[in-house]
Design a protein around this motif. Structure first.
Motif, PDB file in Angstrom:
ATOM      1  N   TYR A 341      21.081  27.744 -28.373  1.00 20.88           N
ATOM      2  CA  TYR A 341      21.022  28.623 -27.200  1.00 20.88           C
ATOM      3  C   TYR A 341      21.851  29.884 -27.449  1.00 20.88           C
ATOM      4  O   TYR A 341      22.656  29.939 -28.384  1.00 20.88           O
ATOM      5  CB  TYR A 341      21.570  27.909 -25.961  1.00 20.88           C
ATOM      6  CG  TYR A 341      20.964  26.549 -25.696  1.00 20.88           C
ATOM      7  CD1 TYR A 341      19.739  26.421 -25.058  1.00 20.88           C
ATOM      8  CD2 TYR A 341      21.636  25.380 -26.082  1.00 20.88           C
ATOM      9  CE1 TYR A 341      19.189  25.164 -24.813  1.00 20.88           C
ATOM     10  CE2 TYR A 341      21.086  24.130 -25.849  1.00 20.88           C
ATOM     11  CZ  TYR A 341      19.863  24.029 -25.214  1.00 20.88           C
ATOM     12  OH  TYR A 341      19.322  22.799 -24.973  1.00 20.88           O
ATOM     13  N   ASN A 342      21.665  30.857 -26.582  1.00 20.54           N
ATOM     14  CA  ASN A 342      22.534  32.027 -26.637  1.00 20.54           C
ATOM     15  C   ASN A 342      22.910  32.481 -25.242  1.00 20.54           C
ATOM     16  O   ASN A 342      22.188  32.243 -24.261  1.00 20.54           O
ATOM     17  CB  ASN A 342      21.904  33.173 -27.446  1.00 20.54           C
ATOM     18  CG  ASN A 342      20.577  33.648 -26.877  1.00 20.54           C
ATOM     19  OD1 ASN A 342      20.498  34.075 -25.735  1.00 20.54           O
ATOM     20  ND2 ASN A 342      19.519  33.573 -27.691  1.00 20.54           N
ATOM     21  N   VAL A 343      24.056  33.121 -25.163  1.00 18.60           N
ATOM     22  CA  VAL A 343      24.568  33.706 -23.922  1.00 18.60           C
ATOM     23  C   VAL A 343      24.977  35.137 -24.228  1.00 18.60           C
ATOM     24  O   VAL A 343      25.636  35.386 -25.242  1.00 18.60           O
ATOM     25  CB  VAL A 343      25.796  32.935 -23.392  1.00 18.60           C
ATOM     26  CG1 VAL A 343      26.418  33.669 -22.205  1.00 18.60           C
ATOM     27  CG2 VAL A 343      25.418  31.534 -22.985  1.00 18.60           C
ATOM     28  N   THR A 447      21.493  34.180 -20.127  1.00 16.13           N
ATOM     29  CA  THR A 447      21.364  33.083 -21.089  1.00 16.13           C
ATOM     30  C   THR A 447      19.934  32.580 -21.150  1.00 16.13           C
ATOM     31  O   THR A 447      19.161  32.739 -20.191  1.00 16.13           O
ATOM     32  CB  THR A 447      22.302  31.922 -20.720  1.00 16.13           C
ATOM     33  OG1 THR A 447      22.186  30.887 -21.689  1.00 16.13           O
ATOM     34  CG2 THR A 447      21.969  31.363 -19.346  1.00 16.13           C
TER      35      THR A 447
END
Length: 596
Positions: A341-343, A447
């Motif tokens: 995942y990314n934020v 996100t």
């Protein structure tokens, strides 16, 4: 007289008129109705939010119902005298206030989840016509008969949009094209061209180049074009785990070097922090990568404007100019890992978040101190404990000029700030500042985690209350000078450290497998802590650049050209530019043209 007649006579006054019955205790009745409605609404919102485990929902609901019943029974049936009534009324009032705050608490949480789990629906590309302040060009009309420098090979579509803009306004001009940013800037400062067409994403690249550090104060914008491109959910897909409450995962926290919202154009990734989380062991590993790490870029293959040839190398920070997914995949390639995942956060996120928590505590060790912050020329932090606000926390997290090992110390500072924020979030102070905290997250936080995944993870946290162990590792690298793809010129970078890349990979794998990262030994010889002589200061450097005067204060000339009064909650009114039906909002189709 019969008893019925006696009772009737008591309700009639001396004039023979019937007395009106007084409405007894209206405030108590109002609080009763308010309490019942608020309780029902709160239970409904808790169930709808789907954050608490089912057994906890039942337990909390049961406790609140019983508590309300006890308070109402005392208020209406037990408290007969004046003082007991006052005391019971006060307790009932407190319960009403608690239920009202609980409803607000849940509402803020639900609203914030809606914001942060939906990617910005559009991104902006801003292109400017820039002229020197010393020139006679002050407005768009002053461009008539002038020569404008362009870099079509690097920035064709935004340049064409800008020049079309000028043509629509009947501005007659000529252009001269250059192959890269360096050539364009040399022509600009030498007077070979009167103005330049500049994609704003390149402004910070110029600012980080010593030769053009004063570009911001030397120039003015005389015309600007803002173009919005629709962003789809699948533009930033995640690589989800099966069960985020059980399976270990890695998430990239990408810190954009921008203020305001995340709707603006892609900007440099100023901070790159990997969080490897193992819910079963309660372990979080922070892995930091230098901002200027010289890496092979992974460019978006579905956007011709952002595509790059295979083997294009640049600073990791410049991958952010092509979007967070490019940064994520570039790191995956460099370290040989998978990121789930990314934020995305930005400068406003940090400032607002820290301020919403009423500041954070930083324990500055020998070698970490700062005399003057480079980013805002404000007093730094001495050795010792400090309670700092958002702007100070951000300045410390961005500082590198004051240290002997520059970028390497910056990533340590970022980890220190992150730990302090995390510690503050799980403290009791969080309860009183919850509303402000949620507002801060919603301002500039984005996100590709889904709402269900966040909900599931929070449920796990509340159900198990793990005692999180935070471990950290920072890749250290040596300075170098290499050709950078984005600017098409040579620049200062830090060379990849193959040994530490492999160590970082193994530490991440260890946590994913349920072990501690500390079992992986680091043979690189680089320290994870600052040496005592690391803080060399930056006062002399700032004085040489004209930012500070001989007394150590910000020079009056520099203050006139710089505004430090950022509005960290700023929003942007894009109605002047944004039209979903506009031809540019749809797929861009341009003919090959030469504007020379």
């Amino acid at each position: 007289m019969p008893k019925k007649d006696v009772k009737l006579s008591q309700n009639v006054n001396s004039n023979g008129k019937r007395k009106k019955k007084k409405n007894k205790r209206p405030i108590s009745k109002f609080m009763t109705i308010f309490m019942i409605v608020s309780l029902a609404l709160l239970i409904f919102q808790i169930i709808k939010l789907n954050l608490l485990p089912a057994k906890l929902i039942v337990l909390v609901s049961l406790i609140m119902v019983i508590l309300c019943l006890i308070i109402l029974l005392i208020l209406h049936f037990k408290a007969k005298k004046f003082l007991p009534r006052i005391l019971a009324g006060f307790i009932a009032l407190c319960m009403c206030m608690g239920l009202a705050y609980g409803n607000y608490f849940i509402f803020k949480t639900d609203n914030t989840f809606d914001v942060v789990t939906s990617l910005a629906d559009s991104k902006a590309t801003t292109t400017s016509i820039v002229a020197l302040k010393s020139s006679s060009i002050k407005k768009e009309k002053d461009l008539k008969g002038k020569k404008i420098g362009t870099i079509l090979d690097m920035d064709k579509k935004p340049t064409k949009r800008m020049l079309d803009d000028l043509n629509k306004d009947n501005i007659k001009y000529t252009t001269k094209d250059y192959s890269n940013l360096d050539e364009l800037m040399e022509a600009f400062y030498s007077g070979e061209v009167d103005a330049i067409c500049l994609n704003e994403k390149y402004r910070d690249i110029l600012h980080e180049t010593q030769a053009y550090f004063t570009f911001q104060t030397d120039t003015r914008i005389v015309h600007q074009n803002v173009h919005y491109t629709k962003v789809e959910k699948n533009d930033n897909p995640s690589d989800p785990v099966n069960d985020i409450s059980k399976d270990a995962f890695t998430i990239l926290v990408s810190g954009n070097d921008s203020y305001g919202t995340l709707q603006d154009s892609n900007t440099r990734s100023d901070a790159n922090l990997l969080l490897t989380v193992n819910p079963k062991t309660g372990t979080i590993l922070m892995t930091s990568i230098p901002r200027d790490y010289y890496v092979e870029l992974v460019c978006p293959d579905d956007d011709p404007e952002l595509a790059c040839p295979e083997g294009s190398y640049d600073k990791l920070t410049h991958s952010g100019l092509m979007g967070v997914k490019s940064t994520e995949e570039t790191i995956e390639k460099a370290l040989g890992i998978k990121i789930n995942y990314n934020v995305r956060i930005n400068f406003s996120s940090v400032v607002n978040l820290v301020d919403a928590l009423d500041g954070i505590d930083l324990d500055i060790k020998k070698g970490e101190e700062v005399d003057i912050f480079y980013v805002n020329s404000q007093p730094g932090l001495s050795v010792g404990k400090h309670h700092v606000d958002g702007e100070t926390a951000l300045a410390f997290a961005r500082e590198r000029h004051a240290y002997l090992d520059g970028d390497n110390q910056r990533v340590r500072n970022q980890q220190k700030v992150f730990k302090a924020i995390f510690k503050r979030i799980i403290s009791p102070k969080m309860i009183t500042n919850y509303g402000k905290f949620m507002d801060a997250i919603a301002v500039a936080f984005d996100t590709n985690l889904s709402g269900d995944e966040i909900s599931k993870f929070v449920k796990y946290e509340l159900d198990n209350m793990p005692n999180w162990k935070i471990e950290s590792y920072a890749i250290v690298a040596e300075p170098d000078y290499q050709f950078c793809y984005q600017s098409q010129s040579y620049a200062s970078v830090v060379a990849q450290n193959d040994v530490m890349n492999e160590i970082a990979k193994k530490k991440i794998q260890a946590v994913l497998k349920g072990k501690s990262s500390t079992i992986v030994k680091d043979p690189s010889g680089y320290s994870q802590t600052a040496s005592e002589d690391n803080a060399v200061g930056n006062t002399e450097e700032l004085q040489n650049m004209g930012i500070l005067n001989s007394s150590g204060n910000t020079s009056s000339e520099y203050e006139e050209d710089n505004d430090y009064g950022y509005d960290y909650n700023q929003g942007y009114d894009d109605t002047e530019y944004y039209n979903p039906d506009d031809q540019y909002y749809q797929e861009d189709t341009y003919e090959e043209s030469n504007y020379q």
